[in-house]
Design an enzyme around this catalytic site. Sequence first.
Site, PDB file in Angstrom:
ATOM      1  N   ASP A 101       0.693  -1.293  -0.023  1.00  0.00           N
ATOM      2  CA  ASP A 101       0.162   0.016   0.064  1.00  0.00           C
ATOM      3  C   ASP A 101       1.026   1.248  -0.054  1.00  0.00           C
ATOM      4  O   ASP A 101       1.306   1.458   0.951  1.00  0.00           O
ATOM      5  CB  ASP A 101      -0.732   0.107   1.181  1.00  0.00           C
ATOM      6  N   ASP A 127     -14.973   0.881  -1.279  1.00  0.00           N
ATOM      7  CA  ASP A 127     -15.244   0.654   0.058  1.00  0.00           C
ATOM      8  C   ASP A 127     -16.589   0.599   0.200  1.00  0.00           C
ATOM      9  O   ASP A 127     -17.430   1.749   0.112  1.00  0.00           O
ATOM     10  CB  ASP A 127     -14.619   1.680   1.216  1.00  0.00           C
TER      11      ASP A 127
END
Length: 382
Positions: A183, A258
Amino acid sequence: MRIRQIETFLVPPRWLFVKVSTDEGVSGWGEATLEGRSATVQAAVQELADLLVGRDPLRIEDHWQVMTRSGFYRGGPVLASAVAGLDQALWDIAGRTYGAPVHQLLGGPVRDRVRVYSWIGGDEPAEVADRAAAQRAAGFTAVKLNASGRMGLLDTSAAIDHTLGLAAAAREAMGPDGDFALDFHGRFTTPMARRVVAELEPLRPLFVEEPVLPEYAGDRLRDVVGATTIPIATGERLYSRTEFLPVLRAGIAVAQPDVSHAGGISECRRIAALAETFDVLLAPHCPIGPIALAACLQVDFATPNVLIQEQSLGIHYNTTSDLLDYLVDPTVFTFDQGWCARPTGPGLGIEIDEAAVRRAAETGHAWRGPVWRHPDGSFAEW
């Protein structure tokens, strides 16, 4: 059946739960967590409640359209997260009303289990190696880690070597039949990201996540995609189909909406379908709470192009409460050799310990991300 009441609960470590109750005793839960801004979302949920109380909860798509489009000013993370929590709760009510898991209402399951990965911390290669090995020993076949701490605009060779060292440690611990993802967290400028991804290729990460900030989702993300054969993933800070379209055109390999930020189950399903037309895989972003994960799993089991699912058990943010603490039966999130079985319970497939939620909400939380600065005193991306 009519919606009678909408309640919100700020609970540790950094989550916002939403409960929608009806006049027939059927209730649904959602999660509207927006890390660092959940109290703001809490106010937005209460504003949207005026559009829902007294209405039929089963008209989910109509409610989604009204919540997202009836205001003159639309979109953005706060509104999209508020809608997401309410949308999840409405799907939960629908599943409980019809006695079926949500994925059954979305067309039925396309798989029997879904692969999951774990987060690991570690600022040094030795720490990463130990923590990745521990997850491997626990049965997980994939982990994710941050690629760096604070990163300079065009940082030094030593900074690049440090990122490569973290990645090499993860690769060695996971082995050739395991995976690790890196990430970048938007901490890298585009030229810095281009330099680093090229050097990471021999280590074969599963994907590199958010190599540049979402503001640069079009042309600059395309530059990073073109600089490497590593699959590029992004999407946790994109909130609608229209915001995903430029990154899909830029050539990403993995979309990461998300379900608590991007309009809930309803919009994430549409994002997944749009991604499928670009031959892009789905790996829903979910470093937050149990309701969000339950909602993600419902999407996962009804969506053909899912790659893997993020989950937050033991993540470094969960210092005061963890993923399973608000569940009546935590075994629904039993991960066997890195897989999660298909939930079969009605609605989202979980039972919330409402008493525990109400007790925790008395304390609440005021979670904020850190503010970082460069050596010259200027703001640095966290």
